[in-house]
Design a protein around this motif. Structure first.
Motif, PDB file in Angstrom:
ATOM      1  N   VAL A  71       0.704  -0.959   0.101  1.00  0.00           N
ATOM      2  CA  VAL A  71      -0.176  -0.481  -0.190  1.00  0.00           C
ATOM      3  C   VAL A  71       0.415   1.191  -0.026  1.00  0.00           C
ATOM      4  CG1 VAL A  71      -1.623   1.199   1.340  1.00  0.00           C
ATOM      5  CG2 VAL A  71      -1.518  -1.106   1.146  1.00  0.00           C
ATOM      6  N   GLY A  72       0.873   2.550  -1.158  1.00  0.00           N
ATOM      7  CA  GLY A  72       1.901   3.191  -0.850  1.00  0.00           C
ATOM      8  C   GLY A  72       0.670   4.494  -1.139  1.00  0.00           C
ATOM      9  N   GLY A  76       4.860   7.594  -2.296  1.00  0.00           N
ATOM     10  CA  GLY A  76       5.306   6.064  -1.841  1.00  0.00           C
ATOM     11  C   GLY A  76       4.586   5.281  -2.245  1.00  0.00           C
ATOM     12  N   GLY A  77       4.007   5.782  -3.638  1.00  0.00           N
ATOM     13  CA  GLY A  77       3.330   4.650  -4.232  1.00  0.00           C
ATOM     14  C   GLY A  77       4.027   4.506  -5.855  1.00  0.00           C
ATOM     15  N   ASN A  78       5.183   5.349  -5.842  1.00  0.00           N
ATOM     16  CA  ASN A  78       6.256   5.273  -7.075  1.00  0.00           C
ATOM     17  C   ASN A  78       7.331   3.740  -6.420  1.00  0.00           C
ATOM     18  OD1 ASN A  78       4.908   7.628  -7.762  1.00  0.00           O
ATOM     19  ND2 ASN A  78       6.758   8.246  -8.861  1.00  0.00           N
ATOM     20  N   VAL A  95      -2.291  -1.001  -3.481  1.00  0.00           N
ATOM     21  CA  VAL A  95      -2.626  -0.941  -3.544  1.00  0.00           C
ATOM     22  C   VAL A  95      -2.870   0.820  -2.950  1.00  0.00           C
ATOM     23  CG1 VAL A  95      -4.755   0.542  -2.045  1.00  0.00           C
ATOM     24  CG2 VAL A  95      -4.117  -1.904  -1.901  1.00  0.00           C
ATOM     25  N   PHE A  96      -2.468   1.495  -4.709  1.00  0.00           N
ATOM     26  CA  PHE A  96      -2.485   3.305  -4.199  1.00  0.00           C
ATOM     27  C   PHE A  96      -3.372   4.415  -4.103  1.00  0.00           C
ATOM     28  CE2 PHE A  96      -0.968   1.072  -8.106  1.00  0.00           C
ATOM     29  CZ  PHE A  96       0.678   1.223  -8.147  1.00  0.00           C
ATOM     30  N   VAL A  97      -2.838   5.176  -2.802  1.00  0.00           N
ATOM     31  CA  VAL A  97      -3.520   5.692  -1.813  1.00  0.00           C
ATOM     32  C   VAL A  97      -3.728   7.296  -2.765  1.00  0.00           C
ATOM     33  CG1 VAL A  97      -3.838   6.656   0.211  1.00  0.00           C
ATOM     34  CG2 VAL A  97      -3.630   4.321   0.395  1.00  0.00           C
TER      35      VAL A  97
END
Length: 231
Positions: A71-72, A76-78, A95-97
């Motif tokens: 989960v980023g 943090g998604g990168n 999971v991308f937030v």
């Protein structure tokens, strides 16, 4: 499932504290991370870039039995996507937030460098929609706890090499980018969204938040993440 929570820029593991209980209540084991070099001065953070952040997540992946969800949040998604690329065979879902998977070579964003690091730039530097759900007390609390990040991290290009990442089950939990807008980007498939457009399994979940739902609606975010893991 082992759930690895990767914070965005300027945040540490504690920013997930109120998100974790609903995920654990759903039966998962949570690993909330603080990334290398966060809060360090230029000397301590000078050798840290996005590759080191990805490696830190991969190190956790390699120590847990799985299955694993990454989960980023935001930048943090990168990092989560880079780790998923490095360990495709170990990852069950990403999971991308309020962010999306970057294409190879993509960066997080550019921010001013001060004394060799990137400090939190202040809430006024963000779009109004990003921060509209954060009241004054919340803004003050988290601005005071935000920590500088290594200068290279926001603008280091992400290295991706395994096309099997595109077959991973992926969820976007989005507060500032509505479903219809995501679908329009997918249809247009610009180079910066090449991975987003090529995903084989994508769920989009809209929530009523700005860019930091872990601050404005943490329990609801935790419940949404838990639901995404079984979708």
């Amino acid at each position: 499932m082992d759930v690895i929570l990767v914070p965005g820029l300027w945040l540490d593991a504690s920013t997930w504290d109120d998100v974790v209980p609903p995920i654990e209540a759903a039966g998962h084991t949570v690993h909330a991370l603080t990334m290398p070099g966060v809060g360090a001065d230029a000397d301590g953070a000078g050798g840290v870039g996005i590759a080191e952040w990805v490696a830190a997540v991969v190190a956790v992946v390699d120590t847990v039995p799985g299955p694993i969800a990454l989960v980023g949040h935001s930048g943090g998604g990168n990092v989560a996507w880079g780790a998923a690329d490095a360990r495709v065979d170990r990852i069950d879902r990403v999971v991308f937030v309020d962010t999306f998977p970057p294409a190879g070579g993509g960066i997080i964003s550019e921010f001013p460098i001060v004394d060799g690091v990137v400090p939190f730039p202040g809430w006024d530097s963000f779009e109004s929609a990003d921060v509209a759900d954060l009241d004054a007390e919340t803004r003050q609390k988290w601005a005071a706890r935000a920590a500088a990040v290594p200068a290279r991290v926001p603008t280091d290009p992400i290295a991706l090499s395994d096309p099997r990442r595109l077959s991973l089950r992926t969820t976007m939990i989005t507060g500032t980018f509505p479903d219809v807008a995501v679908r329009e980007v997918i249809a247009a498939a610009p180079p910066w969204a090449a991975d987003l457009a090529a995903l084989e399994h994508l769920d989009i979940v809209e929530i009523a938040s700005g860019h930091w739902p872990q601050f404005s609606m943490p329990r609801a975010l935790g419940e949404t993440i838990a639901s995404a893991l079984t979708a």
